[in-house]
Structures are given as structure tokens and as C-alpha cells.
Design an enzyme around this catalytic site. Structure first.
Site, PDB file in Angstrom:
ATOM      1  N   LYS A 189       0.802  -1.224   0.000  1.00 15.70           N
ATOM      2  CA  LYS A 189       0.000   0.000   0.000  1.00 15.70           C
ATOM      3  C   LYS A 189       0.839   1.281   0.000  1.00 15.70           C
ATOM      4  O   LYS A 189       0.316   2.358  -0.261  1.00 15.70           O
ATOM      5  CB  LYS A 189      -0.959  -0.016   1.183  1.00 15.70           C
ATOM      6  CG  LYS A 189      -1.982  -1.129   1.099  1.00 15.70           C
ATOM      7  CD  LYS A 189      -2.945  -0.895  -0.054  1.00 15.70           C
ATOM      8  CE  LYS A 189      -4.014  -1.965  -0.098  1.00 15.70           C
ATOM      9  NZ  LYS A 189      -5.108  -1.629  -1.006  1.00 15.70           N
TER      10      LYS A 189
HETATM   11  C1  LIG Z   1      -2.655  -7.126   3.651  1.00 16.95           C
HETATM   12  C2  LIG Z   1      -3.355  -6.822   2.367  1.00 16.95           C
HETATM   13  N1  LIG Z   1      -3.344  -7.739   1.410  1.00 16.95           N
HETATM   14  C3  LIG Z   1      -3.985  -7.520   0.233  1.00 16.95           C
HETATM   15  C4  LIG Z   1      -4.659  -6.363  -0.008  1.00 16.95           C
HETATM   16  C5  LIG Z   1      -5.399  -6.234  -1.297  1.00 16.95           C
HETATM   17  O1  LIG Z   1      -4.835  -5.355  -2.212  1.00 16.95           O
HETATM   18  P1  LIG Z   1      -5.777  -4.485  -3.093  1.00 16.95           P
HETATM   19  O2  LIG Z   1      -6.458  -3.502  -2.186  1.00 16.95           O
HETATM   20  O3  LIG Z   1      -4.883  -3.810  -4.073  1.00 16.95           O
HETATM   21  O4  LIG Z   1      -6.790  -5.367  -3.742  1.00 16.95           O
HETATM   22  C6  LIG Z   1      -4.692  -5.399   0.974  1.00 16.95           C
HETATM   23  C7  LIG Z   1      -5.466  -4.180   0.816  1.00 16.95           C
HETATM   24  O5  LIG Z   1      -5.809  -3.498   1.765  1.00 16.95           O
HETATM   25  C8  LIG Z   1      -4.010  -5.621   2.201  1.00 16.95           C
HETATM   26  O6  LIG Z   1      -4.004  -4.703   3.188  1.00 16.95           O
END
Ligand SMILES: Cc1ncc(COP(=O)(O)O)c(C=O)c1O
Length: 326
Positions: free
Chosen positions: A47
Site C-alpha cells: 500500500k
Molecule cells: C494485507 C493486504 N493484502 C492484500 C490487499 C489487497 O490489495 P488491493 O487492495 O490492491 O486489492 C490489501 C489491501 O488493503 C491488504 O491490506
């Protein structure tokens, strides 16, 4: 100076994460499985990329000014990325989180001086006070704030189209058969899948959705079924949000909390890769895929954040027992 990995600021160290081949957990599997270690970003998750991109794009377009308060709802990682950007560029951050958020993430947010607004995670999605509904309300009541809106702002997807996707393509020398990733806001999947399909339409894309989230059923049936709750932080949603883009997805798998957390523990113990619950979900997906193939393939996935964020939960036997997951 970039080739020496010497930077003028910590913000420049966001992205360009390593891609590693899994070689222990894959015993008996002929396919090659590679994972992008996004927990090696400065704040410990994928992120950081979207926090930097969304704010810098808003700056270029004159939508945000120094000193402004940034408000976002987050499962913690985006908030941590925004805190990094805010410290470097002179903003403040307030975050809306579910009260089920891991202690480690809360402690880190506090250490970074982020203002925290907790919401009851048991509230039904339609409640005006639920995680998704309360944030626009708080934003509307806070004059002069900036709301990146990672769930609906397609700059999130664009981040991964311009950074994560090209990095994966280059690191795999353009030889990829499958890309597998979990979906939370859908930004990672949306941006990376678009980039990879443009490069090679033969690459198959598989999304991972936690049991309890609506994406899996929507993809397979076109219906929005009312679902339950998942304990996998960062994955799935109760609504069809704006960044979710199914246009390049070929298939979706569903993963239970138990499968995801068990695979996160396996990853730590068998590979020494300290990744979190959504990485366990991704690992479950790639192993399921690899075991279903009749010829070896090159499979890539993403490990979004670190096991160190879940030492009191996924990696704690008492907590796992209390949730009936051991
Ligand atoms: C730990 C974690 N894994 C995966 C994701 C998923 O990514 P995306 O929001 O780009 O779909 C997030 C999103 O908040 C996350 O915090």
C-alpha cells in the site's frame, strides 16, 4: 544513483521489491512459483505504492495542498503508507479502521501519530456507521480535508499498472503463464492484470476472494449475494467497490480464514518468508492452481504485507484457538 539503491528520501525507496522463487513449499510441484515480496516496502506493505501515487497525482493536479488533513478508511496498510507520505510531505492523517484491526497495526499507526477512528466491525454493511458508510460522512463533516478514497479511486489501479505490473514483467523476463492475487480494493489485481494482458493476452489471471466476501459469487454468477465476514485483513468486501475490475480476470478461487492462515504459517515455517494472512490466501491459491495443472507453468503471486503485523493473531495459538482456527 538508483542502481546502487541510494535514494534522496525514503519515499524513493517505495516499489522495486524483490521477486523470489518459492523452493521449499513447492516440493512435488513441477511448476515454478514466484512471489513479489511487497512487505519489503518502507512501511511494510504494497500500500506504500498507492499512498505515494494517489497523493503525488493529487498534488500535480492541485487537489491537495501542504498541511491538509488526509482521511481514509483502511485495513491499516494504506493508512501506514499515507502516514509515510504525510511525514515526508507535510500532511496529517486520520484513518477509519474496523475495531478488529490487529494490535500491531494499531500500535504502528499510533507511533506515527495517525489519528484513529474505530468502527464496530460487527455492524451490518448497510448501517450508516459501518466501515464503508461512515467515512464519506466524516469527510463531509471535515472541511478542507482530502479523501484519497482507495476503494473507488482508479488512481489506485493506475499505480499498479505503472509500477507493480511492469516490475513483474521485467523480473519474469516476460515469461509468465499465470498471475494470482488477492483482492481487497481490487487495485493490485486491476492494474497488474491490465498491464500483463496487454503484454501477453495468453497470461491467465486468477483472483482470490475470502469466504464471506461478495466478489467470488459476483464473478461466477453475476449476483450480489449477502455474505458474512472474513478475518483476513485487507481482502474481500461487502460491496462492489469502484476499483474492482473483473474485465481481465479468468477465474476466481475462494479461500477460508483457516486455509489462508494455515498457509501463512506454512510460508513462515517452510520458506522463512515472513508474510501475513492475505499472503497465505495467495499461497493457497497458487498451490491449488499448480496442483490442478497437467503441465508445468510459471506462476506469479504477490505477498502484500508482513507476518510481523499478525504476531498477536494468526501466529498466536491462543488467538487461533479462540477463533476455532487451529
Ligand atoms: C494485507 C493486504 N493484502 C492484500 C490487499 C489487497 O490489495 P488491493 O487492495 O490492491 O486489492 C490489501 C489491501 O488493503 C491488504 O491490506
Amino acid at each position: 544513483m538508483k542502481d546502487k539503491r541510494t535514494y534522496n528520501s525514503v519515499l524513493e525507496a517505495v516499489g522495486n521489491t524483490p521477486l523470489v522463487r518459492l523452493n521449499k513449499i513447492t516440493n512435488g510441484i513441477e511448476s515454478e512459483i514466484f512471489a513479489k515480496l511487497e512487505f519489503l516496502n518502507p512501511m511494510g506493505s504494497i500500500k506504500d505504492r498507492i499512498a505515494k501515487y494517489m497523493i503525488e497525482k493529487a498534488e500535480k493536479e492541485g487537489r491537495i495542498k501542504e498541511g491538509q488533513l488526509i482521511i481514509e478508511n483502511s485495513s491499516g496498510n494504506t493508512a501506514l503508507g499515507l502516514a509515510l507520505v504525510a511525514i515526508q510531505k507535510g500532511y496529517k492523517v486520520k484513518v477509519v479502521v474496523r475495531d478488529s484491526l490487529s494490535k500491531e497495526k494499531l500500535d504502528q499507526l499510533r507511533a506515527l501519530d495517525v489519528e484513529i477512528h474505530k468502527v464496530d466491525h460487527t455492524l451490518p454493511p448497510e448501517s450508516p456507521d459501518s466501515y464503508n458508510n461512515i467515512t464519506p460522512h466524516i469527510v463531509a463533516q471535515t472541511p478542507g480535508c482530502f479523501f484519497p478514497d482507495q476503494h473507488n479511486n482508479r488512481d489506485n489501479n493506475e499505480t499498479h499498472y505503472y509500477t507493480t505490473g511492469p516490475e513483474i514483467w521485467e523480473q519474469m523476463d516476460g515469461r509468465i503463464d499465470y498471475f494470482v492475487a488477492g483482492m481487497g480494493t481490487g487495485g493490485t489485481m486491476g492494474g497488474v492484470s491490465r498491464f500483463l494482458k496487454e503484454k501477453d493476452p495468453h497470461i491467465k489471471i486468477i483472483g482470490i476472494d475470502p469466504a464471506g466476501s461478495i466478489f467470488y459469487d459476483y464473478f461466477h454468477t453475476g449476483k450480489l449475494e449477502k455474505e458474512g465476514k472474513s478475518l483476513i485483513e485487507g481482502l474481500g468486501d461487502e460491496f462492489l467497490i469502484g476499483c474492482v475490475d473483473f474485465s481481465n480476470i479468468d477465474d476466481m478461487y475462494r479461500v477460508t480464514d483457516k486455509e489462508a492462515f494455515h498457509h501463512a504459517r506454512l510460508l513462515v515455517r517452510k520458506e522463512g518468508i515472513m508474510a501475513g494472512g492475505s499472503s497465505g490466501a495467495a499461497l493457497f491459491g497458487v498451490l491449488k492452481l499448480a496442483r490442478s495443472l497437467d503441465k508445468p507453468a510459471r506462476i506469479v503471486t504477490i505477498f502484500p504485507d508482513s507476518a510481523s503485523r499478525y504476531l498477536s493473531t494468526i501466529f498466536n495459538d491462543k488467538w487461533m484457538q479462540s477463533k476455532g482456527l487451529l
